[in-house]
Design a protein around this motif. Structure first.
Motif, PDB file in Angstrom:
ATOM      1  N   LYS A  96      -6.209  -9.935   2.263  1.00 29.29           N
ATOM      2  CA  LYS A  96      -6.187  -9.270   3.567  1.00 29.29           C
ATOM      3  C   LYS A  96      -6.675 -10.246   4.634  1.00 29.29           C
ATOM      4  O   LYS A  96      -7.733 -10.847   4.486  1.00 29.29           O
ATOM      5  CB  LYS A  96      -7.064  -8.023   3.529  1.00 29.29           C
ATOM      6  N   GLU A 125       0.827  -1.208   0.000  1.00 26.30           N
ATOM      7  CA  GLU A 125       0.000   0.000   0.000  1.00 26.30           C
ATOM      8  C   GLU A 125       0.861   1.257   0.000  1.00 26.30           C
ATOM      9  O   GLU A 125       0.489   2.278  -0.586  1.00 26.30           O
ATOM     10  CB  GLU A 125      -0.952  -0.025   1.202  1.00 26.30           C
ATOM     11  N   ASP A 137      -8.925  -7.725  -1.722  1.00 29.19           N
ATOM     12  CA  ASP A 137      -9.536  -8.072  -0.428  1.00 29.19           C
ATOM     13  C   ASP A 137      -9.216  -9.510  -0.030  1.00 29.19           C
ATOM     14  O   ASP A 137      -9.068  -9.810   1.155  1.00 29.19           O
ATOM     15  CB  ASP A 137     -11.056  -7.882  -0.492  1.00 29.19           C
ATOM     16  N   SER A 150      -3.000  -1.489  -5.156  1.00 30.89           N
ATOM     17  CA  SER A 150      -4.204  -1.935  -4.465  1.00 30.89           C
ATOM     18  C   SER A 150      -4.093  -3.416  -4.118  1.00 30.89           C
ATOM     19  O   SER A 150      -3.884  -4.245  -5.012  1.00 30.89           O
ATOM     20  CB  SER A 150      -5.434  -1.686  -5.352  1.00 30.89           C
TER      21      SER A 150
END
Length: 320
Positions: free
Chosen positions: A319, A308, A316, A313
């Motif tokens: 993460k 980051e 998701d 990007s």
């Protein structure tokens, strides 16, 4: 004055000893010396020792992917390289790790392995089906090579019951082929690899190409598989391109790794990647783009911080 001098010397010695003790040693679990994990891991260890204050690192020879996941889970190693399918199974508690999810996160995907099926040129073996009844090395026990070999074979109707199974590491497989002790061997490793290069200088070899349907069957069994072409001339005497499957290799850590250390290692990996490329051409695929597309499990928060920070990007799915 003599007494003061002795006191000062003793104090300096204590400071020196304390500085050595403060140096934290890190272990990077790799694989056998005949593959790519060991030189890549060794290169990363050298970079850490030279560029991250307070740390030194060393590459450890291991049985590779499956064993490495256990080492990370138990925190017996600080970092480990492993194949994406093995990493995925360890994180999710499936396959070889059925019912026991291991504590493992990723820093990056480094490069893709290629499944390389090698035989001697005069063996008469030209397809997966031809392995039936033969003596075949499927890789070292506890290695990602064996996981890949089994998935590829079974998805295409060939089981271990169909041939004589040998479980040899890369160097042992090359030696056994050279000496006529086996008929074919599997490597799942970043090409070109030293053990096959060496074998090709002493024996005429050929690589078994997969058909489109065999590749599709393998992808259905292992979604991390992707079509991969081994270029002609990669190994001496192999003058045709070979169609096979590739699998990403992942740099993994325990979730308990210090966030700052995970950040520093990830940053070092990409900012000094040319140093790794000078050690082995497999690192030509070590890019931010490859890492974020190919990594099969969530990233450590320290790694996410680096990605980051440079403005990319993070999906998701990566993460925790």
């Amino acid at each position: 004055m003599r007494r003061i001098s002795k006191v000062l010397c003793a104090a300096a010695l204590m400071v020196s000893v304390s500085a050595v003790q403060a140096q934290q040693n890190l272990s990077i679990a790799t694989g056998g010396t005949g593959g790519v994990y060991y030189p890549i891991g060794g290169g990363l260890a050298e970079l850490i020792s030279r560029h991250i204050d307070g740390y030194s690192a060393v590459a450890e020879v291991t049985g590779a992917s499956v064993e490495n996941m256990g080492l990370i889970h138990r925190e017996d190693s600080d970092m480990a390289l492993a194949l994406a399918d093995t990493v995925y199974q360890a994180y999710n508690g499936t396959g070889q790790f059925e019912g026991r999810k291991l504590d493992v996160l990723a820093l990056a995907s480094i490069y893709p392995n290629a499944v390389q099926i090698v035989t001697l040129a005069d063996s008469g073996i030209t397809s997966l089906a031809d392995l039936k009844g033969k003596r075949v090395s499927v890789g070292a026990p506890g290695s990602g090579t064996e996981l890949n070999a089994r998935a590829l074979l079974e998805s295409n109707g060939v089981s271990y019951d169909d041939f004589s199974v040998q479980r040899l590491n890369f160097n042992e497989t090359a030696d056994a082929l050279r000496d006529g002790d086996i008929d074919a061997g599997f490597w799942s490793v970043g090409p070109p690899t030293s053990s096959i290069l060496s074998l090709a200088t002493t024996r005429d070899i050929t690589l078994i190409s997969l058909s489109l349907s065999e590749i599709a069957n393998a992808q259905m069994a292992e979604p991390v598989f992707a079509p991969y072409t081994l270029s002609a001339g990669m190994y001496e005497g192999v003058d045709k391109a070979t169609e096979t499957v590739g699998i990403p290799n992942v740099l993994t850590v325990n979730s308990g790794m210090d966030e700052e250390l995970a950040y520093q290692v990830t940053k070092l990996l990409f900012e000094r990647v040319e140093d790794l490329r000078a050690i082995h051409p497999a690192a030509n695929d070590t890019t931010i783009e490859f890492s974020l597309v190919s990594t099969p499990i969530p990233l450590h928060p320290g790694a996410i911080r680096y990605y980051e920070e440079i403005g990319v990007s993070v999906p998701d799915r990566l993460k925790p």
